[in-house]
Design an enzyme around this catalytic site. Structure first.
Site, mmCIF file in Angstrom:
data_model
loop_
_atom_site.group_PDB
_atom_site.id
_atom_site.type_symbol
_atom_site.label_atom_id
_atom_site.label_comp_id
_atom_site.label_asym_id
_atom_site.label_seq_id
_atom_site.Cartn_x
_atom_site.Cartn_y
_atom_site.Cartn_z
ATOM 1 N N GLU A 43 -5.591 -0.046 19.689
ATOM 2 C CA GLU A 43 -5.347 -1.180 18.800
ATOM 3 C C GLU A 43 -6.367 -2.299 19.010
ATOM 4 O O GLU A 43 -6.814 -2.933 18.055
ATOM 5 C CB GLU A 43 -3.927 -1.719 18.986
ATOM 6 C CG GLU A 43 -2.840 -0.791 18.475
ATOM 7 C CD GLU A 43 -2.954 -0.511 16.989
ATOM 8 O OE1 GLU A 43 -3.509 -1.350 16.248
ATOM 9 O OE2 GLU A 43 -2.490 0.561 16.566
ATOM 10 N N ASP A 66 -0.935 -6.265 9.190
ATOM 11 C CA ASP A 66 -2.386 -6.419 9.214
ATOM 12 C C ASP A 66 -2.874 -6.489 7.776
ATOM 13 O O ASP A 66 -2.078 -6.603 6.837
ATOM 14 C CB ASP A 66 -3.045 -5.275 9.990
ATOM 15 C CG ASP A 66 -2.936 -3.926 9.272
ATOM 16 O OD1 ASP A 66 -2.186 -3.814 8.272
ATOM 17 O OD2 ASP A 66 -3.610 -2.975 9.714
ATOM 18 N N TYR A 99 0.326 -8.950 15.653
ATOM 19 C CA TYR A 99 0.085 -7.598 15.135
ATOM 20 C C TYR A 99 0.040 -6.570 16.263
ATOM 21 O O TYR A 99 0.730 -5.541 16.230
ATOM 22 C CB TYR A 99 -1.214 -7.532 14.323
ATOM 23 C CG TYR A 99 -1.675 -6.104 14.173
ATOM 24 C CD1 TYR A 99 -1.005 -5.249 13.288
ATOM 25 C CD2 TYR A 99 -2.685 -5.582 14.977
ATOM 26 C CE1 TYR A 99 -1.352 -3.906 13.199
ATOM 27 C CE2 TYR A 99 -3.039 -4.252 14.895
ATOM 28 C CZ TYR A 99 -2.383 -3.409 14.005
ATOM 29 O OH TYR A 99 -2.716 -2.096 13.929
#
Length: 356
Positions: free
Chosen positions: A33, A134, A116
């Protein structure tokens, strides 16, 4: 109409086979991520593979030198992500004994992890039903519900979090979050979305109203500033050059560069005195100063347009005898490839020096 069921059915047949989707390991998910922030999967995947091979556990990453982490990151941009990655790895390894927090709220306390990323790790690794938001998710939600609130306004941030959570299948948070992001990336794309073959065509507000190209709405970005970077490429008879590690709070903090004269306007070729002033040294003989590129190399950042000129400074004396300050050090040209540098510098090194 069950939004989540249609979405998950689409995902089962259309999803990409990505390595971080085959694990519940929070380290692997976190690493993926962070790499994928502001980065497309096709660009980020090779970096993920390099990192996970070199640092298979958070302890391995924590023990690494920062220069090695920055070198592996080189080319991805947004270098503060790499510094935060390394900082958080050391914190998790040493303070938390290698165990990541298992919930959204505590994950957000880690450096470099915002809403996020915390939602992604919490849902993918621990099945916490918190929606990710996102750019892909904002686009899908905005078009499907016909929301015109700017996604980057304070009101928009709050509204999209609420709507994304309402649409979520809380019984399958990991699959749902992966699915909605994948749908935005592959199907409900920024340009040329596949509306003619969309499972939501009849219920999509943007499609029904002919406003697909207008959504989502985004407030205009700040004006990009132009800066002139004049790099001094020193070289002596021993194939030594001068390199400086950037400090301060800039995006290239911790990366190496050639000594730099920065300005808001184009500069003339600097004089010997200008160069001696930069190095803070007087007793130094310079044979020749010449520009290596007449037309500046343009390098675009999110907030800045860099116009780069590379200026070769041929030293009459050995650089090794200089008493250097300001973090400037001597390096052999062959050592340059080992240093983490901005892509702008890396491209110059590869084009100008034979370092094999």
């Amino acid at each position: 109409m069950d939004f989540s069921k249609r979405l998950l059915d689409w995902y089962e047949t259309e999803k990409r086979d990505l390595p971080w989707r085959h694990t519940k390991d929070p380290y692997v998910i976190w690493l993926s991520e962070i790499i994928l922030q502001q980065t497309q999967v096709k660009q980020g995947l090779p970096y993920f593979q390099k990192f996970i091979k070199r640092f298979p556990t958070v302890h391995n990453l924590a023990k690494a030198e920062e220069d090695e982490v920055m070198k592996l990151w080189q080319g991805l941009g947004y270098y503060s992500r790499a510094r935060n990655l390394h900082f958080t790895a050391k914190y998790v390894s040493e303070t938390l004994k290698g165990k990541f927090p298992d919930n959204f709220k505590e994950l957000k306390t880690l450096k470099g992890i915002g809403d996020y990323t915390a939602a992604a790790i919490a849902s993918f690794a621990f099945d916490e039903p918190v929606a990710v938001v996102d750019g892909n998710v904002q686009r899908v939600v905005s078009r499907f519900l016909g929301i015109h609130t700017p996604i980057n306004s304070p009101e928009g941030v709050k509204e999209f979090k609420t709507k994304a959570q309402q649409l979520m299948d809380v019984s399958q948070p990991a699959a749902y979050n992966q699915a909605v992001m994948e749908f935005g990336a592959l199907h409900c794309r920024p340009k040329s979305p596949k509306c003619m073959f969309c499972v939501f065509q009849q219920d999509c507000a943007a499609y029904q109203l002919g406003k697909v190209e207008e959504l989502p709405v985004k407030l205009k970005k700040t004006v990009v500033k132009k800066r002139y970077f004049n790099y001094l490429i020193f070289k002596d008879q021993d194939n030594l050059t001068l390199v400086q590690k950037r400090s301060g709070a800039g995006i290239w903090k911790g990366l190496y560069q050639f000594p730099l004269l920065e300005s808001e306007e184009p500069l003339e070729t600097p004089s010997s005195e200008d160069i001696k002033t930069l190095l803070d040294t007087g007793d130094f003989h310079i044979d020749r100063i010449e520009k290596l590129n007449d037309t500046p190399v343009v390098h675009l950042l999110s907030h800045r347009k860099i116009m780069a000129t590379f200026i070769q400074v041929s030293a009459g004396d050995s650089l090794s005898r200089l008493k250097l300050t300001k973090g400037i050090e001597t390096y052999n040209l062959k050592e340059l490839q080992k240093l983490p540098v901005p892509v702008l510098i890396q491209n110059f090194i590869e084009s100008e020096f034979s370092l094999a």
